[in-house]
Design an enzyme around this catalytic site. Structure first.
Site, mmCIF file in Angstrom:
data_model
loop_
_atom_site.group_PDB
_atom_site.id
_atom_site.type_symbol
_atom_site.label_atom_id
_atom_site.label_comp_id
_atom_site.label_asym_id
_atom_site.label_seq_id
_atom_site.Cartn_x
_atom_site.Cartn_y
_atom_site.Cartn_z
ATOM 1 N N HIS A 45 -7.862 -5.559 -0.057
ATOM 2 C CA HIS A 45 -6.650 -4.806 0.219
ATOM 3 C C HIS A 45 -6.028 -5.286 1.536
ATOM 4 O O HIS A 45 -6.725 -5.439 2.538
ATOM 5 C CB HIS A 45 -6.985 -3.313 0.307
ATOM 6 C CG HIS A 45 -5.794 -2.422 0.346
ATOM 7 N ND1 HIS A 45 -4.830 -2.424 -0.642
ATOM 8 C CD2 HIS A 45 -5.381 -1.487 1.257
ATOM 9 C CE1 HIS A 45 -3.907 -1.526 -0.346
ATOM 10 N NE2 HIS A 45 -4.204 -0.964 0.807
ATOM 11 N N ASP A 55 -8.471 -5.404 -4.614
ATOM 12 C CA ASP A 55 -7.823 -4.416 -3.762
ATOM 13 C C ASP A 55 -8.756 -3.251 -3.421
ATOM 14 O O ASP A 55 -8.665 -2.663 -2.345
ATOM 15 C CB ASP A 55 -6.592 -3.841 -4.477
ATOM 16 C CG ASP A 55 -5.287 -4.248 -3.807
ATOM 17 O OD1 ASP A 55 -5.276 -4.376 -2.575
ATOM 18 O OD2 ASP A 55 -4.281 -4.418 -4.513
ATOM 19 N N SER A 68 0.841 -1.196 0.000
ATOM 20 C CA SER A 68 0.000 0.000 0.000
ATOM 21 C C SER A 68 0.879 1.251 0.000
ATOM 22 O O SER A 68 1.694 1.427 -0.905
ATOM 23 C CB SER A 68 -0.967 -0.048 1.185
ATOM 24 O OG SER A 68 -2.008 0.888 1.023
#
Length: 552
Positions: free
Chosen positions: A453, A338, A213
């Site tokens: 995610h 995600d 991320s």
């Protein structure tokens, strides 16, 4: 049989008595001592050092400086404080300004200490506003514990802290508060490892940075910044690259003035001086972000406390800096859903199994994501995401389209652009692409749900092995695959070559075939695919990009 058992116990005791251990290690700041203990595998041990300072307590809105050192032996046995940041509810702060510390895991055999091992440095995510080098903690089981990676892959693992939120990324867009302090912290940690890791048994010329991320964006930025020349050999970006819409704030002054107003500072030429004198907790609280997304105001657009093009660490647009990574090997990938974490906030009906998601919510979301290009872009986008539907789309088709649109826009399409960019300028550096699609373990999610995610983190850090009761054998399979690929890559620059066996050969990415591996527990020859979501990548990078930008 009893005698055999006694002999085995005796052998283990003897092994323990003669376990290889670094003992106290001499670093540039002084001596440090950690812990040594047995780990899974016959005669396998781990030296662990937690809380080694890699820089002095940072000055407010200043680049990190070398640590002055210490006398005697520093006991490095506990994780340090996180850097000062908001709590998860954004109602208070936690952490400390004195936070520039790192942790080291060194695998050992029975007799001789390890030597010249590859080094993997982890950079955590958290939207540039939260996070810590140890990660979340459940019953003293820390998410970013490097033991499983280090032991199973025979590599040294390092995790480090960096400043986040207002203290790490507030910028006035000029020399007053240039920003990027968190990136400078990461760089200082990487440089410290390069200078000191040989004393721990590591190879300073074989360093891989990896992250997820905001940490994945950070990895990309560290690879392409000219400040890291000669320090990094390879990188792995999991769900984030420098080309993401949220990776760079191109109007930092606007945010600085908003925060200044919150803390009652002027917004004229006295703003910078006032911000520097403001209490750091007050500043951190003022840097809270609006986490109330909606279809017409997606939450991704609120992630604005982020890196800036400062003319120093980042002297140019990221797209123009990939040439600095031409000799670095690079793995880049995303999770197949995600965007679900963000879509569930923007369109709450998404995760309500009985409730329908109105078609208008999808259209509104696409209009918001394509706002700068106007109504035509929204209409074209809707045509793309509904092109397989019949006259009456099902509840599932609409919900999946919402997730796919946010996944493509926030993560997957920028990832494909970065793969192409790196491959286009690479000289000796190799490029590898992946999609992580192991279905989410969250029982409340719909049956069609894939990998959300951050779902990949538990597998990369081997949680199915050190918390076996919480996982099925298939989860240990996928975790083993990821650790094998990641650590082979750290050793050789090729995820297929190293000490660990892999389930299928992972071909390098190139701009003709666009090959990638689909990572899940069923990996085999059918896991090698090509041209990931090509129709949608083409829409966003060609059709959408070519449309004229409309004025506000």
């Amino acid at each position: 049989m009893a005698m055999l058992g006694l002999m085995l116990v005796a052998a283990l005791c003897l092994g323990s008595a003669s376990a290889a251990s670094l003992g106290a290690v001499l670093t540039e700041g002084g001596m440090v001592s950690g812990d040594n203990y047995a780990v899974s595998g016959l005669f396998r041990y781990m030296d662990v050092f937690k809380g080694i300072p890699f820089a002095a307590p940072p000055g407010r809105f200043e680049k990190p400086k070398p640590h002055p050192g210490w006398d005697g032996i520093l006991k490095a046995k506990d994780f340090s404080n996180r850097c000062l940041q908001l709590n998860l509810l954004q109602t208070d702060t936690r952490g400390n300004e004195d936070c520039l510390y790192l942790n080291v895991w060194v695998p050992q055999g029975r007799k001789e200490v390890s030597y010249n091992l590859p080094v993997m440095i982890w950079i955590y995510g958290g939207g540039f506003i939260v996070g810590g080098s140890m990660g979340g903690n459940i019953l003293n089981n820390y998410l970013y514990d490097g033991e499983e990676i280090a032991n199973r892959g025979n590599v040294i693992v390092v995790t480090l802290n960096y400043r986040v939120g207002a203290m790490g990324f507030l910028s006035t867009g000029d020399d007053g508060l240039p920003g990027n302090y968190g990136l400078w912290d990461q760089h200082a940690g990487i440089a410290w490892v390069h200078r000191n890791i040989r004393a721990f048994g590591g190879d300073p010329d074989n360093i891989t940075v990896f992250g997820e991320s905001a940490g994945a964006v950070s990895v990309n930025l560290q690879l392409i910044s000219p400040k890291n020349k000669g320090l990094i050999r390879r990188g792995i970006s999991q769900s984030g690259v420098a080309l993401c819409s949220w990776a760079i704030n191109r109007n930092p002054r606007e945010l600085a003035e908003l925060i200044a107003t919150k803390v009652r500072c002027p917004t004229d030429d006295k703003m910078t001086a006032c911000l520097k004198m403001t209490d750091p907790v007050t500043l951190t609280l003022a840097g809270s972000l609006n986490m109330d997304g909606s279809a017409d105001a997606p939450i991704v657009n609120n992630l604005v406390l982020s890196p800036v093009i400062d003319g120093d660490f980042l002297p140019d647009e990221p797209a123009n800096l990939f040439v600095n990574a031409a000799e670095m090997d690079y793995i880049i990938g995303a999770n197949d859903m995600d965007g679900h974490l963000f879509a569930g906030i923007d369109v709450p009906s998404l995760n309500q199994p009985i409730q329908h998601t109105p078609l208008e919510d999808l259209k509104t979301l696409l209009a918001a994501l394509t706002k700068e290009k106007g109504p035509q872009a929204a209409e074209l986008a809707f045509g793309e995401y509904s092109h397989t539907w019949g006259k009456k789309p099902t509840k599932e088709e609409i919900k999946r389209a919402v997730v796919e649109a946010e996944t493509d826009y926030i993560f997957l399409v920028p990832t494909q652009a970065a793969l192409y960019q790196h491959n286009s300028v690479a000289t000796t550096g190799r490029t590898y692409s992946y999609l992580f699609s192991q279905a989410s373990r969250n029982p409340t999610f719909p049956s069609w749900m894939g990998a959300d995610h951050a779902d990949d983190l538990q597998f990369v850090f081997g949680k199915p092995f050190n918390s076996p009761l919480g996982y099925w054998p298939k989860h240990r399979d996928v975790s083993g695959y990821m650790i094998a690929y990641w650590t082979n890559f750290a050793k050789t620059g090729n995820p297929n070559e190293g000490e660990s066996k892999v389930p299928v050969t992972w071909p390098a990415f190139n701009k003709e075939t666009h090959k990638y591996v689909d990572i899940d527990h069923r990996m085999g020859r059918n896991s090698v695919k090509q041209k990931m979501r090509m129709r949608f990548v083409y829409y966003w990078t060609n059709i959408y990009a070519s449309l004229p930008t409309i004025s506000e």
